[in-house]
Design a protein around this motif. Structure first.
Motif, PDB file in Angstrom:
ATOM      1  N   MET A  99     -42.081  15.068  90.611  1.00 37.79           N
ATOM      2  CA  MET A  99     -41.091  14.978  91.771  1.00 37.79           C
ATOM      3  C   MET A  99     -41.173  12.983  92.038  1.00 37.79           C
ATOM      4  O   MET A  99     -42.184  12.652  92.415  1.00 37.79           O
ATOM      5  N   SER A 100     -40.539  12.144  92.243  1.00 40.39           N
ATOM      6  CA  SER A 100     -40.065  11.535  92.778  1.00 40.39           C
ATOM      7  C   SER A 100     -40.044  11.095  94.438  1.00 40.39           C
ATOM      8  O   SER A 100     -40.403  12.051  95.341  1.00 40.39           O
ATOM      9  N   ASP A 101     -40.584   9.559  94.375  1.00 42.02           N
ATOM     10  CA  ASP A 101     -40.667   9.382  96.143  1.00 42.02           C
ATOM     11  C   ASP A 101     -39.830   9.484  96.575  1.00 42.02           C
ATOM     12  O   ASP A 101     -39.393  10.220  97.986  1.00 42.02           O
ATOM     13  N   ASN A 102     -38.260   9.423  95.985  1.00 43.33           N
ATOM     14  CA  ASN A 102     -37.287   9.540  97.341  1.00 43.33           C
ATOM     15  C   ASN A 102     -36.641  10.684  96.906  1.00 43.33           C
ATOM     16  O   ASN A 102     -36.484  11.266  98.091  1.00 43.33           O
ATOM     17  N   GLN A 103     -36.753  11.415  96.555  1.00 45.48           N
ATOM     18  CA  GLN A 103     -37.113  13.054  96.210  1.00 45.48           C
ATOM     19  C   GLN A 103     -37.531  13.931  97.445  1.00 45.48           C
ATOM     20  O   GLN A 103     -37.326  14.247  98.398  1.00 45.48           O
ATOM     21  N   HIS A 104     -38.707  13.126  97.148  1.00 37.89           N
ATOM     22  CA  HIS A 104     -40.406  13.794  98.172  1.00 37.89           C
ATOM     23  C   HIS A 104     -39.792  13.039  99.896  1.00 37.89           C
ATOM     24  O   HIS A 104     -39.912  13.978 101.034  1.00 37.89           O
ATOM     25  N   LEU A 105     -39.363  11.954  99.959  1.00 40.11           N
ATOM     26  CA  LEU A 105     -38.582  11.404 101.463  1.00 40.11           C
ATOM     27  C   LEU A 105     -37.511  12.752 101.286  1.00 40.11           C
ATOM     28  O   LEU A 105     -37.194  12.367 102.559  1.00 40.11           O
ATOM     29  N   VAL A 106     -36.544  12.655 100.672  1.00 39.26           N
ATOM     30  CA  VAL A 106     -35.343  13.106 101.104  1.00 39.26           C
ATOM     31  C   VAL A 106     -35.539  14.810 101.385  1.00 39.26           C
ATOM     32  O   VAL A 106     -35.406  15.541 102.916  1.00 39.26           O
ATOM     33  N   GLN A 107     -36.779  14.907 101.178  1.00 41.12           N
ATOM     34  CA  GLN A 107     -37.141  16.803 101.614  1.00 41.12           C
ATOM     35  C   GLN A 107     -37.854  16.615 103.077  1.00 41.12           C
ATOM     36  O   GLN A 107     -37.643  17.081 103.431  1.00 41.12           O
ATOM     37  N   ARG A 108     -38.043  15.447 103.425  1.00 41.84           N
ATOM     38  CA  ARG A 108     -38.953  14.943 104.706  1.00 41.84           C
ATOM     39  C   ARG A 108     -37.844  14.765 105.636  1.00 41.84           C
ATOM     40  O   ARG A 108     -37.932  14.811 106.768  1.00 41.84           O
ATOM     41  N   TYR A 109     -36.676  14.579 105.296  1.00 42.18           N
ATOM     42  CA  TYR A 109     -35.778  13.519 106.032  1.00 42.18           C
ATOM     43  C   TYR A 109     -34.737  15.308 106.209  1.00 42.18           C
ATOM     44  O   TYR A 109     -34.645  15.435 107.481  1.00 42.18           O
ATOM     45  N   ILE A 110     -34.647  16.227 105.530  1.00 41.23           N
ATOM     46  CA  ILE A 110     -34.166  17.556 105.791  1.00 41.23           C
ATOM     47  C   ILE A 110     -35.197  18.355 106.738  1.00 41.23           C
ATOM     48  O   ILE A 110     -35.345  19.329 107.749  1.00 41.23           O
ATOM     49  N   ALA A 111     -36.387  18.113 106.631  1.00 41.38           N
ATOM     50  CA  ALA A 111     -37.368  18.861 107.656  1.00 41.38           C
ATOM     51  C   ALA A 111     -37.694  18.134 108.671  1.00 41.38           C
ATOM     52  O   ALA A 111     -37.364  18.811 109.901  1.00 41.38           O
ATOM     53  N   VAL A 112     -36.316  17.211 109.154  1.00 42.60           N
ATOM     54  CA  VAL A 112     -36.121  16.351 110.363  1.00 42.60           C
ATOM     55  C   VAL A 112     -35.557  17.225 110.976  1.00 42.60           C
ATOM     56  O   VAL A 112     -35.813  17.891 112.080  1.00 42.60           O
ATOM     57  N   TRP A 113     -34.576  18.010 110.397  1.00 43.34           N
ATOM     58  CA  TRP A 113     -33.340  18.488 110.481  1.00 43.34           C
ATOM     59  C   TRP A 113     -33.853  20.520 111.043  1.00 43.34           C
ATOM     60  O   TRP A 113     -33.211  20.603 111.309  1.00 43.34           O
ATOM     61  N   ASN A 114     -34.486  20.573 110.456  1.00 41.07           N
ATOM     62  CA  ASN A 114     -35.085  21.729 110.935  1.00 41.07           C
ATOM     63  C   ASN A 114     -36.442  21.957 111.966  1.00 41.07           C
ATOM     64  O   ASN A 114     -36.820  22.892 112.366  1.00 41.07           O
ATOM     65  N   GLU A 115     -36.607  21.154 112.061  1.00 41.54           N
ATOM     66  CA  GLU A 115     -38.248  20.923 112.957  1.00 41.54           C
ATOM     67  C   GLU A 115     -37.037  21.012 114.603  1.00 41.54           C
ATOM     68  O   GLU A 115     -37.036  20.157 115.108  1.00 41.54           O
ATOM     69  N   THR A 116     -37.615  22.503 115.467  1.00 37.89           N
ATOM     70  CA  THR A 116     -36.740  22.521 116.651  1.00 37.89           C
ATOM     71  C   THR A 116     -38.016  21.938 117.422  1.00 37.89           C
ATOM     72  O   THR A 116     -37.357  22.324 118.867  1.00 37.89           O
ATOM     73  N   ASP A 117     -39.314  21.874 117.362  1.00 42.16           N
ATOM     74  CA  ASP A 117     -39.907  21.363 118.693  1.00 42.16           C
ATOM     75  C   ASP A 117     -39.883  19.309 118.639  1.00 42.16           C
ATOM     76  O   ASP A 117     -39.901  18.839 117.935  1.00 42.16           O
ATOM     77  N   PRO A 118     -39.133  19.454 119.877  1.00 45.54           N
ATOM     78  CA  PRO A 118     -38.956  17.700 119.668  1.00 45.54           C
ATOM     79  C   PRO A 118     -39.819  16.768 119.766  1.00 45.54           C
ATOM     80  O   PRO A 118     -39.652  15.892 119.286  1.00 45.54           O
ATOM     81  N   ALA A 119     -41.285  17.260 119.833  1.00 40.19           N
ATOM     82  CA  ALA A 119     -41.966  15.759 119.727  1.00 40.19           C
ATOM     83  C   ALA A 119     -42.533  16.138 118.637  1.00 40.19           C
ATOM     84  O   ALA A 119     -42.945  14.546 117.789  1.00 40.19           O
ATOM     85  N   ALA A 120     -42.326  17.142 117.342  1.00 41.99           N
ATOM     86  CA  ALA A 120     -43.106  17.103 116.737  1.00 41.99           C
ATOM     87  C   ALA A 120     -41.549  16.295 115.341  1.00 41.99           C
ATOM     88  O   ALA A 120     -42.267  15.488 114.845  1.00 41.99           O
ATOM     89  N   ARG A 121     -40.736  16.496 115.965  1.00 45.01           N
ATOM     90  CA  ARG A 121     -39.101  16.449 115.239  1.00 45.01           C
ATOM     91  C   ARG A 121     -39.682  15.094 115.179  1.00 45.01           C
ATOM     92  O   ARG A 121     -39.128  14.400 114.883  1.00 45.01           O
ATOM     93  N   ARG A 122     -39.732  14.351 115.971  1.00 46.00           N
ATOM     94  CA  ARG A 122     -39.440  12.675 116.608  1.00 46.00           C
ATOM     95  C   ARG A 122     -40.871  11.686 115.974  1.00 46.00           C
ATOM     96  O   ARG A 122     -40.504  11.042 115.388  1.00 46.00           O
ATOM     97  N   LEU A 123     -41.208  12.597 116.131  1.00 47.57           N
ATOM     98  CA  LEU A 123     -42.776  11.955 114.705  1.00 47.57           C
ATOM     99  C   LEU A 123     -42.171  12.121 113.726  1.00 47.57           C
ATOM    100  O   LEU A 123     -42.274  11.562 112.718  1.00 47.57           O
TER     101      LEU A 123
END
Length: 121
Positions: free
Chosen positions: A1-25
């Motif tokens: 997996m490329s670094d860019n693909q990994h970054l996209v996965q982390r970007y999607i994780a932001v949208w799914n993180e419902t804890d405001p503090a964890a999401r902001r991190l």
């Protein structure tokens, strides 16, 4: 997996993180300080403004999950499809994003497109 693909996965994780503090991190880890996010319903600049957009979507669609589809990357760009809906259910919103990634490995801009939006959204 490329670094860019990994970054996209982390970007999607932001949208799914419902804890405001964890999401902001997560936002602070993947987004440049002056990143711009643009879709048909929002046009914001900066981490706090992007985080507020994500929070508003979560409030509008409680319990929904953003699911990543196909990812295509080259150079400093990534485009990918996504769907938003209840886990295991029919997607209420479908779209795709184009992300520009800086030399620092952070997201510098996101252009979002909506292919399916529920009435009244």
């Amino acid at each position: 997996m490329s670094d860019n693909q990994h970054l996209v996965q982390r970007y999607i994780a932001v949208w799914n993180e419902t804890d405001p503090a964890a999401r902001r991190l997560l936002v602070d880890e993947i987004l440049a300080a002056d990143a711009r996010y643009t879709d048909p319903l929002a046009d914001v600049t900066g981490r706090a403004a992007f985080d507020a957009v994500v929070a508003a979507v979560q409030e509008q669609f409680p319990g929904f999950v953003l699911t990543l589809g196909a990812v295509d990357t080259h150079h400093h760009l990534a485009r990918f499809t996504w769907e938003l809906g209840p886990a295991g259910g029919e997607s209420a919103v479908i779209g795709f994003d184009v992300v520009e990634i800086g030399d620092d490995g952070l997201v510098h801009s996101v252009q979002g497109f909506l292919d399916k939006v529920p009435a009244g959204a």
